[in-house]
Scaffold this active site. Structure first.
Site, mmCIF file in Angstrom:
data_model
loop_
_atom_site.group_PDB
_atom_site.id
_atom_site.type_symbol
_atom_site.label_atom_id
_atom_site.label_comp_id
_atom_site.label_asym_id
_atom_site.label_seq_id
_atom_site.Cartn_x
_atom_site.Cartn_y
_atom_site.Cartn_z
ATOM 1 C CB SER A 282 -57.145 -37.788 -1.823
ATOM 2 O OG SER A 282 -58.265 -36.984 -1.974
ATOM 3 C CG MET A 283 -51.678 -37.948 -3.857
ATOM 4 S SD MET A 283 -50.339 -37.198 -4.713
ATOM 5 C CE MET A 283 -50.850 -37.601 -6.351
#
Lengths: 575, 147
Positions: A282-283
């Site tokens: 998700s970064m």
């Protein structure tokens, strides 16, 4: 002599007299010359035999030691490596090695007993073999300590001798293992800075790194706590200066002792920070959201329908923290909605998203101060499904250092950050390359702060500091399939969020949930608390004041009007 | 003839004495060279031991080791994130009048005249011990028992 000739001379008168006299005087001059010559020879003899004799005998006796102790006799001494505050990280010391001439050994038994007391790690049977050998040279121990040398000198055994050689010493042991690197026996750099700066170091020049010993220790301590708390297999952590890209700390665990490199395993020697490539999950939403703001004229109120899973070809995109409703941009970001991010990716378009990632340096190997650099794994064909998954970090693998540098570029106002370990001699290291508008960077800082105040990164908050960040939990791909049990939990963040100075990233490999985390092994439970502990340590180490942050003026407060409750009514989430 | 003798005498004396001076100078040069060599050797040895000591100092200052020593030997704990503030004179708490009661043995006027130090690096200098310290009864337990 001339007196003598005068009284015994036959007296001659007249003209002859003067010629005889002349001959006499010539003879006497000649005689004086010879006398003087002999006198000088005598003096020179005295000089050589008595005055200089003493010295030259001393010189001969010591010439051997002097030769081997002479610095220039062994090639130039390798330069030292220091941290940013001048703490010694690597140095070269002249260490004695002990050898024996077995022919001169008088009593091998007592000598081996004495040596065993002074150097306890000696192998007794091997030592006896060396002492009884029929040759005239045998090593007993390499690189002994000065105290041991003194004890051996006190033995006064004529068969023992020392050879001097340079040995690379790393006083900090494991702490900087992967970044400082190591050399071979001959002083040739094999890894890390020792390898990439070998040309500088081998000419005797020192190298000053951007690392900070104290921060390095703090990161290592908290990272190893996270790894042991969640029985993970590995981890990495880094602190970057958000504006200049100077690396203040960089840790990869498990590590190894630089002084005993030959005992290190491959797993220990693997640099997870710069060489390992990971799907960090998700970064990547940080970058896809930034691309949306930078390339499209959208505001925070733009909504994305995250009610149903998204189907693209054979993929189904699901939410981990499912909200099952229509979400605004801040909501997509703080709940880390995959569906929302995928829809953003669709809006940006494949080529534009790819270019945006590429501009941030996420798709190519880094140009970095050490050569252990991993090549990011990027899909060769960029289909629509690739775009959708890439917008939430699926199917893309990068090195953790690259990721944190890209985050630094996002939060620092949009200037590209190149991580560095060695500060260039000129002070002007501010980035000149703009990768996004200042307005985009401003919006992203608010969103990142919101993740920590309200979203998945609450555990990363530290009282007194405006911390912003993003969690990333990714399933590891094992034999081409994603394994739901094997996670990579990471957290990347920056502070203070109104003008970020530091960017930190923590990544933990295969954590397992524990009682304290209610069985969860996701980033918010594993990496975020470690992040908070590091920031707390940093505040104490660097003396960062906690009263600069005013909760009433928090930048994420502006986003509250865009947060809706579960039923879809426009209500403020209580703050 | 006599003039010649003096002439030769002077020449020989000059030759001998200049030879002597020359030898003396060469001796001095050699002594000085030996001295230089000796100092060079000493210097190299000292520099080497300085390097060893520096390496040892760095080793002893390993943060993990210091942390262990602090936790076992001192009653200090790590600072909290709120413990550090930018300017101590702005801090409300430190601006308040000290509410600490006066120390037991210090005369009252001492407390009033002592400047209030806001500088955290201030180290109080030990004052002369009060005169009545001899008469003070430290052994409260015994006293209590007698009562």
């Amino acid at each position: 002599m001339w007196k003598h000739s005068r009284y015994n001379a036959i007296s001659i008168d007249g003209e002859r007299r003067s010629s005889v006299y002349m001959a006499q005087s010539r003879l006497s001059i000649l005689a004086v010359c010879f006398v003087l010559a002999y006198f000088m020879v005598v003096l020179r003899l005295l000089d050589l035999a008595i005055i200089q004799g003493e010295v030259s005998s001393y010189d001969t006796a010591n010439s051997k030691i002097e030769k081997s102790q002479d610095v220039s006799a062994i090639s130039a001494r390798r330069g030292d490596i220091y941290d940013r505050n001048g703490f010694l990280l690597a140095t070269t010391l002249k260490t004695p090695s002990l050898f024996v001439d077995p022919l001169l050994v008088i009593d091998a038994g007592s000598l081996s007993d004495d040596l065993a007391v002074i150097i306890p790690q000696l192998d007794k049977s091997k030592l006896d073999r060396v002492l009884h050998a029929k040759n005239r040279f045998g090593w007993i121990a390499r690189n002994i300590t000065p105290a041991q040398q003194q004890d051996i000198l006190n033995l006064g055994d004529p068969s023992l001798g020392f050879e001097y050689e340079y040995k690379r010493i790393y006083p900090q042991g494991e702490l900087f293992a992967h970044l400082v690197g190591y050399t071979d026996r001959d002083g040739l750099g094999l890894a890390g800075i020792e390898r990439s700066y070998n040309d500088v170091l081998s000419t005797g020049k020192d190298v000053n790194l951007t690392l900070d010993l104290r921060l390095q220790h703090a990161v290592k301590r908290e990272l190893s706590k996270a790894i042991s708390d969640f029985t993970a297999i590995a981890g990495t952590g880094v602190i970057l200066d958000a504006k200049t890209g100077e690396i203040l700390a960089g840790v990869s665990l498990p590590d190894f002792n630089l002084n005993t490199v030959n005992k290190a395993s491959k797993n220990q020697m693997f640099n997870r920070l710069t060489l390992g490539v990971y799907e960090l999950g998700s970064m990547f939403k940080i970058f896809s959201t930034a691309a949306l703001f930078d390339l499209h004229d959208v505001d925070m109120g733009k909504t994305f329908d995250a009610r149903t899973p998204l189907r693209v070809g054979r993929f189904t995109i699901n939410d981990y923290h499912a909200e099952k409703r229509i979400l605004t941009v801040p909501e997509v970001f703080m709940h880390s909605s995959n569906i929302g991010s995928a829809l953003m990716g669709d809006m940006i378009g494949g080529e534009a998203l790819r270019k945006f990632y590429s501009d941030l340096g996420l798709l190519e190997p880094m140009d970095f101060d050490i050569r252990e650099i991993g090549k990011p794994l990027v899909p060769s064909i960029w289909r629509r499904s690739t775009t959708l998954t890439a917008s939430y970090g699926h199917g893309l693998a990068t090195t953790p250092l690259q990721m944190s540098a890209a985050v630094a570029s996002v939060v620092n106002g949009g200037m590209l950050v190149n991580p560095m370990l060695v500060k260039p001699s000129n002070d002007n290291i501010k980035s000149e390359m703009r990768v996004m508008s200042e307005d985009t960077s401003d919006k992203m800082r608010k969103l990142l702060r919101l993740v920590v105040t309200k979203g998945t990164g609450k555990n990363a908050d530290v009282k007194g500091f405006a911390i912003g960040g993003k969690t990333g939990t990714a399933e590891k791909s094992v034999n081409g399939r994603y394994d739901r049990k094997k996670l990579i939990s990471s957290f990347v963040g920056a502070f203070p969020m109104d003008d970020p100075k530091y960017v930190l990233m923590i990544m933990v490999d295969e954590p397992k949930g524990n009682k304290k985390s209610y069985g969860y092994a996701t980033a918010g439970w594993v990496a975020a608390p470690a992040f908070a502990r590091i920031v707390t340590s940093m505040a104490a180490i660097l003396g960062l004041p906690a009263d600069k942050y005013d909760p009433q003026k928090d930048i994420s407060l502006e986003l509250l009007p865009y947060l809706y409750d579960e039923k879809g009514g426009k209500k403020l989430v209580s703050y | 003839m006599k003039g010649n003798i003096i002439k030769y005498g002077v020449v020989i004396a000059l030759v001998v004495s200049s030879g002597g001076v020359l030898m003396n100078v060469s001796q001095q040069v050699q002594t000085a060279e030996r001295e230089v060599k000796r100092y060079d050797r000493k210097l190299a040895a000292k520099e080497e031991s300085i390097r060893v000591l520096k390496a040892e100092w760095a080793y002893l200052n390993n943060p993990a080791r210091l942390e262990l020593l602090v936790s076992s030997g001192l009653s200090l704990s790590a600072a909290n994130s709120m413990d550090i503030i930018s300017d101590i004179s702005n801090d409300e708490e430190s601006n308040k009048e000290p509410s600490v009661s006066s120390p037991v043995f210090a005369p009252a006027n001492h407390v009033n005249s002592a400047p209030l130090h806001r500088d955290i690096s201030y180290v109080p200098i030990p004052r002369k011990s009060p005169v009545n310290i001899k008469n003070a009864n430290f052994n409260n337990n015994n006293n209590g028992g007698a009562r």
